[in-house]
Design an enzyme around this catalytic site. Structure first.
Site, PDB file in Angstrom:
ATOM      1  CB  ALA A 256       3.590  -4.882   2.461  1.00 21.11           C
ATOM      2  CE  LYS A 257       3.398   2.336   2.224  1.00 22.14           C
ATOM      3  NZ  LYS A 257       3.807   3.285   3.213  1.00 22.14           N
TER       4      LYS A 257
END
Ligand code: GLU
Length: 325
Positions: A256-257
């Site tokens: 994820a980010k």
């Protein structure tokens, strides 16, 4: 008709609530390869049913990112096609029809449980991580009179009354799957705020669009028994499923980010060519021995579901550096 006789059709169905990143791109690429390697038709569907979480500009960006990567589709929000519209928020009529059908078959009941009550259940140990805990069926036994009384104070959600029997199916990537009776509990098909659940929308759409093969991330494996129950209750043919192991960071959590610049748009702005990203994704998915720039179409002859690793793929910082440097 037997599914073997149907034309092979697959789809990629992004939710426009975040930027397309290498994890989603890998799912899109593998799904595209699975379908195109069988000369099948590929569909792009925008899953924006949860309007408050969706942003149209991210939908447009997702299409642009996928095209930039070298993927194409026969039908989609931008190209149209025989099953238009390809945007969930414009398909409400179909979901309402399915709800009606389920209601008539006695498969639905209103649920008045509050978030707080459900949160209390959530703190109990449970097995189905991605979908939250099983609902214990509190509102299933309400009499008509009790339902009417509660409806005066609160708009209910609608739950599907799941059958109390185990569910088994063969997953083309993950192998034989068996879920114990009641594994998913009675799940929501329409939220109290009127929004149709992912579970119902995805089943209605995949069936209506003639999808024969669904390839998606392992995080949705737990959803599959629920969806199989809906296919059966609606009298629809279920597709074949292939759930592929996720990309995870060094911390073991889904990519994820927080793991850095993994958005396709960030990589593009960084000057990374799409062929390099495709080669990287192919290498970590067992389709190339080592990363080398390729176009998606060059991977077609090498593609086999059996080559995809069965374990989550750890995208180490070093691996990520090999992509961006
Ligand atoms: N829209 C879902 C997502 O972005 C995918 C649903 C599916 O492939 O069944 O996670």
């Amino acid at each position: 008709m037997n599914m073997k006789e149907l034309p092979v059709r697959g789809r990629f169905a992004p939710t426009p609530s975040g930027l397309m990143h290498i994890g989603n791109a890998r799912t899109a690429l593998l799904s595209w390869l699975q379908i195109r390697s069988q000369n099948g038709q590929f569909v792009l569907r925008m899953e924006d049913i949860d309007k408050p979480r969706s942003r149209p500009e991210l939908g447009a960006q997702a299409l642009a990112d996928l095209r930039w990567l070298g993927l194409d589709w026969d039908e989609g929000p931008d190209t149209g096609g025989p099953y238009s519209p390809y945007v969930q928020s414009e398909r409400q009529r179909l979901y309402d029809e399915a709800l009606c059908k389920l209601e008539q078959a006695g498969k639905l009941y209103p649920c008045y449980c509050s978030r707080a009550e459900l949160a209390a259940i959530a703190s109990a140990p449970h097995g189905l991580q991605s979908e939250g805990p099983s609902y214990p069926g509190t509102c299933r036994a309400l009499s008509r009179a009790e339902q009417q009384e509660r409806r005066r104070h609160k708009t209910p959600s609608l739950r599907f009354a799941a059958a109390d029997e185990p569910i088994a199916y063969y997953d083309l990537a993950a192998g034989a799957q068996t879920f114990p009776a009641g594994a998913g509990g009675d799940f929501i098909v329409k939220r109290a705020d009127g929004i149709i659940s992912y579970q119902l929308a995805v089943v209605v759409d995949d069936a209506a669009m003639g999808i024969t093969d669904v390839l998606r991330g392992y995080d949705l494996l737990d959803s599959t028994p629920r969806q199989l129950m809906l296919y059966e209750a609606l009298g629809l043919q279920a597709p074949r499923f292939a759930h592929i192991p996720l990309l995870v960071g060094e911390d073991g959590r889904r990519l994820a980010k927080r793991h850095g610049s993994i958005a396709l748009s960030a990589l593009r702005d960084h000057g990374i060519p799409p062929e390099k990203i495709v080669g990287f994704l192919a290498a970590i998915s067992g389709l190339l021995e080592r990363p080398e720039p390729v176009r998606p179409s060059e991977l077609l002859s090498n593609f086999a579901l059996s080559r995809i690793p069965r374990q989550p793929v750890v995208v180490t910082d070093e691996l990520m550096r090999s992509l961006v440097e």
